[in-house]
Design a protein around this motif. Sequence first.
Motif, short mmCIF file in Angstrom:
data_model
loop_
_atom_site.label_atom_id
_atom_site.label_comp_id
_atom_site.label_asym_id
_atom_site.label_seq_id
_atom_site.Cartn_x
_atom_site.Cartn_y
_atom_site.Cartn_z
N ARG A 141 0.84 -1.20 0.00
CA ARG A 141 0.00 0.00 0.00
C ARG A 141 0.87 1.25 0.00
N GLY A 142 1.97 1.20 0.75
CA GLY A 142 2.87 2.34 0.82
C GLY A 142 3.53 2.65 -0.51
N SER A 143 3.65 1.64 -1.38
CA SER A 143 4.23 1.86 -2.70
C SER A 143 3.17 1.94 -3.79
N ASN A 144 1.92 2.07 -3.37
CA ASN A 144 0.78 2.19 -4.31
C ASN A 144 0.68 1.01 -5.27
N LEU A 145 0.95 -0.19 -4.75
CA LEU A 145 0.93 -1.38 -5.61
C LEU A 145 -0.08 -2.42 -5.14
N LEU A 160 5.80 -8.77 -13.22
CA LEU A 160 5.20 -7.43 -13.24
C LEU A 160 5.82 -6.58 -14.33
N SER A 161 5.13 -5.50 -14.69
CA SER A 161 5.68 -4.54 -15.65
C SER A 161 6.84 -3.79 -15.01
N GLY A 162 7.60 -3.05 -15.85
CA GLY A 162 8.76 -2.33 -15.33
C GLY A 162 8.40 -1.35 -14.23
N GLY A 163 7.34 -0.58 -14.42
CA GLY A 163 6.92 0.37 -13.40
C GLY A 163 6.45 -0.31 -12.13
N GLN A 164 5.75 -1.43 -12.29
CA GLN A 164 5.31 -2.18 -11.12
C GLN A 164 6.50 -2.80 -10.39
N GLN A 165 7.49 -3.29 -11.15
CA GLN A 165 8.68 -3.84 -10.51
C GLN A 165 9.41 -2.79 -9.69
N GLN A 166 9.47 -1.55 -10.21
CA GLN A 166 10.15 -0.51 -9.44
C GLN A 166 9.38 -0.20 -8.16
N ARG A 167 8.06 -0.18 -8.24
CA ARG A 167 7.26 0.04 -7.03
C ARG A 167 7.38 -1.14 -6.07
N LEU A 181 15.17 7.25 2.48
CA LEU A 181 15.01 6.47 1.25
C LEU A 181 15.81 7.16 0.14
N LEU A 182 16.78 6.44 -0.39
CA LEU A 182 17.63 6.94 -1.47
C LEU A 182 17.16 6.34 -2.79
N MET A 183 17.14 7.15 -3.84
CA MET A 183 16.70 6.69 -5.16
C MET A 183 17.71 7.15 -6.20
N ASP A 184 18.33 6.19 -6.87
CA ASP A 184 19.35 6.50 -7.87
C ASP A 184 18.74 6.38 -9.26
N GLU A 185 18.31 7.50 -9.82
CA GLU A 185 17.65 7.54 -11.13
C GLU A 185 16.54 6.49 -11.24
N PRO A 186 15.55 6.52 -10.35
CA PRO A 186 14.57 5.43 -10.27
C PRO A 186 13.62 5.36 -11.46
N CYS A 187 13.60 6.39 -12.30
CA CYS A 187 12.65 6.40 -13.43
C CYS A 187 13.33 6.31 -14.78
N SER A 188 14.65 6.18 -14.81
CA SER A 188 15.36 6.27 -16.09
C SER A 188 15.02 5.12 -17.03
N ALA A 189 14.58 3.97 -16.47
CA ALA A 189 14.25 2.82 -17.31
C ALA A 189 12.75 2.68 -17.54
N LEU A 190 11.96 3.69 -17.14
CA LEU A 190 10.50 3.56 -17.17
C LEU A 190 9.88 4.44 -18.25
N ASP A 191 8.68 4.05 -18.68
CA ASP A 191 7.92 4.84 -19.63
C ASP A 191 7.32 6.06 -18.92
N PRO A 192 6.82 7.05 -19.68
CA PRO A 192 6.31 8.28 -19.05
C PRO A 192 5.18 8.06 -18.05
N ILE A 193 4.27 7.12 -18.31
CA ILE A 193 3.16 6.89 -17.37
C ILE A 193 3.68 6.30 -16.07
N SER A 194 4.59 5.32 -16.16
CA SER A 194 5.18 4.74 -14.95
C SER A 194 6.01 5.77 -14.19
N THR A 195 6.68 6.64 -14.94
CA THR A 195 7.47 7.69 -14.31
C THR A 195 6.58 8.61 -13.47
#
Length: 269
Positions: A141-145, A160-167, A181-195
């Motif tokens: 729930r905390g990761s909206n998944l 899972l999809s790439g965006g779901q895997q990141q969540r 919580l540290l995030m190292d370019e967490p969206c660089s491999a994701l599509d715009p909607i997942s980003t």
Amino acid sequence: MRPTPVGSDVMAKRIELKKLSIFYGDFKAVEDVDMMIEPRSVTAFIGPSGCGKSTVLRSLDRMLDVTPGAKVEGEVLLDGVDLYGKHIDPVRVRHQVGMVFQQPNPFPTMTIRGNVLAGLALNKRRLSKSEADEVVETSLRGSNLWEEVKDRLDRPGSSLSGGQQQRLCIARAIAVKPEVLLMDEPCSALDPISTLAIEDLIQQLKEDYTVVIVTHNMQQAARVSERTGFFNIAGTGKPGHLIEYNDTETIFSNPDEAQTEDYITGRFG
């Protein structure tokens, strides 16, 4: 330093860097970084490739300890406690400071449920089934998944999809109740909607955590962070420096340093 017990309230931490320099063997990668990161906020690190922003991020949870030849000088303080102090256990540091990497990295042989509980299992935390169920649901729930996966928790995380895997990786990180919580370019491999989904999640996470994100996407830094640090490098073989650290709005609208303005307006980098 002990991890926050499962089920207790998260207490976000203030981070202070004092004269932080980082070496890889004889090469000085980063020099004399001073910075205060406030709790329950999002701080973005921006700058060209090779300027040291990811190196500084990895120093905050002692991830550099596993890099041969890496050495840290100066202080990294978490609510006044030096994470590189003589008697500090780096494993306990990583309980308090979670990391989400550039590429989603769920454990491929584990289920969705198993991925969420992986950090607790690695640290030999024994939970009853009801306690484990609560951790899984709370973390997802905390990761909206949760709503997307609650009926297939026994399927592989890699399904899972790439965006779901990141969540899912974010759920795994927050399951151990870190305070940062540290995030190292967490969206660089994701599509715009997942980003956008991850960016919305970051805004929610800052209510409980101190969040630090490295991003090459300056629009993303402007959208998600309260404060931004701009790092730069004078040339090949030179150490990275923190050029400017200020409120994000100031960095992007009225920076103090010409280097900062040149970077955000696309004159270099």
